[in-house]
Motif scaffolding. Structure first.
Motif, PDB file in Angstrom:
ATOM      1  N   VAL A 151     -30.490  19.479   2.641  1.00  0.00           N
ATOM      2  CA  VAL A 151     -30.394  18.200   3.540  1.00  0.00           C
ATOM      3  C   VAL A 151     -29.139  17.535   3.162  1.00  0.00           C
ATOM      4  N   PRO A 152     -28.202  17.314   3.641  1.00  0.00           N
ATOM      5  CA  PRO A 152     -27.241  16.513   3.662  1.00  0.00           C
ATOM      6  C   PRO A 152     -27.449  14.982   3.476  1.00  0.00           C
ATOM      7  N   TRP A 153     -27.127  14.202   2.495  1.00  0.00           N
ATOM      8  CA  TRP A 153     -27.492  12.997   2.421  1.00  0.00           C
ATOM      9  C   TRP A 153     -26.343  12.019   2.432  1.00  0.00           C
ATOM     10  N   ALA A 154     -26.376  10.780   3.221  1.00  0.00           N
ATOM     11  CA  ALA A 154     -25.680   9.725   3.053  1.00  0.00           C
ATOM     12  C   ALA A 154     -25.788   8.804   2.097  1.00  0.00           C
ATOM     13  N   ALA A 155     -25.576   8.905   0.804  1.00  0.00           N
ATOM     14  CA  ALA A 155     -25.771   8.007  -0.079  1.00  0.00           C
ATOM     15  C   ALA A 155     -25.061   7.073  -0.014  1.00  0.00           C
ATOM     16  N   SER A 156     -25.433   5.715  -0.693  1.00  0.00           N
ATOM     17  CA  SER A 156     -24.867   4.742  -0.613  1.00  0.00           C
ATOM     18  C   SER A 156     -23.342   4.750  -1.452  1.00  0.00           C
ATOM     19  N   ARG A 157     -23.269   5.551  -2.403  1.00  0.00           N
ATOM     20  CA  ARG A 157     -22.138   5.791  -3.081  1.00  0.00           C
ATOM     21  C   ARG A 157     -21.375   6.770  -2.988  1.00  0.00           C
ATOM     22  N   SER A 158     -21.646   7.602  -1.844  1.00  0.00           N
ATOM     23  CA  SER A 158     -20.861   8.774  -1.558  1.00  0.00           C
ATOM     24  C   SER A 158     -19.433   8.448  -0.983  1.00  0.00           C
ATOM     25  N   VAL A 159     -18.646   9.172  -1.728  1.00  0.00           N
ATOM     26  CA  VAL A 159     -17.143   9.037  -1.306  1.00  0.00           C
ATOM     27  C   VAL A 159     -16.966   9.631   0.271  1.00  0.00           C
ATOM     28  N   ALA A 160     -17.408  10.527   0.400  1.00  0.00           N
ATOM     29  CA  ALA A 160     -17.155  11.087   1.676  1.00  0.00           C
ATOM     30  C   ALA A 160     -18.082  10.474   2.843  1.00  0.00           C
ATOM     31  N   VAL A 161     -17.389  10.368   4.184  1.00  0.00           N
ATOM     32  CA  VAL A 161     -18.514   9.830   5.346  1.00  0.00           C
ATOM     33  C   VAL A 161     -18.376  10.804   6.456  1.00  0.00           C
ATOM     34  N   TRP A 162     -19.454  11.221   6.944  1.00  0.00           N
ATOM     35  CA  TRP A 162     -19.713  11.971   8.338  1.00  0.00           C
ATOM     36  C   TRP A 162     -19.803  10.844   9.189  1.00  0.00           C
ATOM     37  N   LYS A 163     -18.849  10.940  10.132  1.00  0.00           N
ATOM     38  CA  LYS A 163     -19.054  10.249  11.592  1.00  0.00           C
ATOM     39  C   LYS A 163     -18.496  10.954  12.479  1.00  0.00           C
ATOM     40  N   GLY A 164     -19.121  10.769  13.881  1.00  0.00           N
ATOM     41  CA  GLY A 164     -18.638  11.392  15.096  1.00  0.00           C
ATOM     42  C   GLY A 164     -18.350  12.942  14.902  1.00  0.00           C
ATOM     43  N   GLU A 165     -17.000  13.196  15.410  1.00  0.00           N
ATOM     44  CA  GLU A 165     -16.607  14.577  15.349  1.00  0.00           C
ATOM     45  C   GLU A 165     -16.558  15.357  13.944  1.00  0.00           C
ATOM     46  N   ARG A 166     -16.061  14.493  13.157  1.00  0.00           N
ATOM     47  CA  ARG A 166     -16.118  15.114  11.629  1.00  0.00           C
ATOM     48  C   ARG A 166     -17.342  15.346  11.089  1.00  0.00           C
ATOM     49  N   ALA A 167     -18.426  14.573  11.371  1.00  0.00           N
ATOM     50  CA  ALA A 167     -19.786  15.012  11.005  1.00  0.00           C
ATOM     51  C   ALA A 167     -20.349  16.342  11.457  1.00  0.00           C
ATOM     52  N   ALA A 168     -19.943  16.458  12.974  1.00  0.00           N
ATOM     53  CA  ALA A 168     -20.367  17.780  13.750  1.00  0.00           C
ATOM     54  C   ALA A 168     -19.879  18.916  12.931  1.00  0.00           C
TER      55      ALA A 168
END
Length: 246
Positions: free
Chosen positions: A109-126
């Protein structure tokens, strides 16, 4: 020599003597890249416990046919391991997924933690999710797994907490924890969830949410491991105390 493994959508009706057709990218790689030939033997799996050994009877540009020699149905491994993996930077996410698949997890399960440097949004997330899923698929074939792991869509902290509530054992890895993972009793069956934080660590708010959901905060040892390797080490330590590794 170990036979090559190919993934197919279904082997529900595959029995000795029946025919299975492999199409698309899977067939293209086998025929055009690996130079698969008529008469060779291969292993086919549906990733859901079914696999067959068969002989190639014909090949085409993006297709090949196999006559089934033997078929096998493998029960789903238990206990089932899920790893909640905070998004790491760079390509460390694919590394984590690859080795977690090899060690035997059932779900990532990929998790968007508050301290994650990487960010998955939009096309990048897909695209990132597609890479994780492709990595898991290829690693499962390489590891000769009959059951392939699922890779979920990106989850938030609330979704992770809900997942922890339903687990038979839930642990959060944390370098400041006082309870060692080695002291945690592993259930012989059911579900085990391991939460791996990002490079910056799990925040106090996230720890509170997870402990309220029933998770235990544990440490692996004196060393602080990278987020891309901590989950693998934890899963290996847990599996070593189950019948799966006996």
């Amino acid at each position: 020599m170990t036979l090559p493994v190919h993934l197919v959508p279904s082997l529900e009706s595959a029995t000795p003597g029946s025919a299975v057709t492999v199409e698309g990218d899977e067939a293209h790689h086998a025929v055009a890249v690996r130079r698969l030939r008529v008469g060779e033997q291969v292993v086919l799996t549906d990733g859901r416990g079914r696999s067959v050994v068969g002989e190639v009877t014909s090949t085409g540009k993006r297709v090949f046919d196999v006559e089934v020699v033997s078929a096998e149905r493998v029960p789903e491994p238990t206990p089932s391991l899920t790893v909640v993996q905070a998004l790491p930077k760079g390509d460390r996410g694919e590394l984590a997924v690859e080795v977690l698949t090899e060690v035997g997890v059932a779900r990532v399960v990929p998790w968007a933690a508050s301290r994650s440097v990487a960010v998955w949004k939009g096309e990048r997330a897909a695209k990132s999710l597609a890479r994780w899923r492709s990595t898991a698929r290829e690693a499962a074939k390489q590891a000769r797994r009959s059951w392939h792991p699922e890779v979920d869509a990106l989850a938030g902290t609330a979704e992770v907490a809900e997942l922890l509530r339903g687990a038979d054992l839930a642990v959060v890895l944390h370098e400041d924890a006082t309870e060692p993972l080695s002291g945690v009793a592993v259930p012989p069956r059911g579900s085990v969830v391991v939460v791996v934080g990002p490079e910056g660590g799990v925040s106090p708010e996230e720890l509170a949410a997870f402990t309220q959901a029933g998770a235990r905060v544990v440490r692996l040892g004196e060393e602080v491991l990278r987020t891309s390797t901590a989950g693998v080490v934890a899963c290996a330590a847990l599996l070593a105390r189950t019948s799966r590794w006996s």
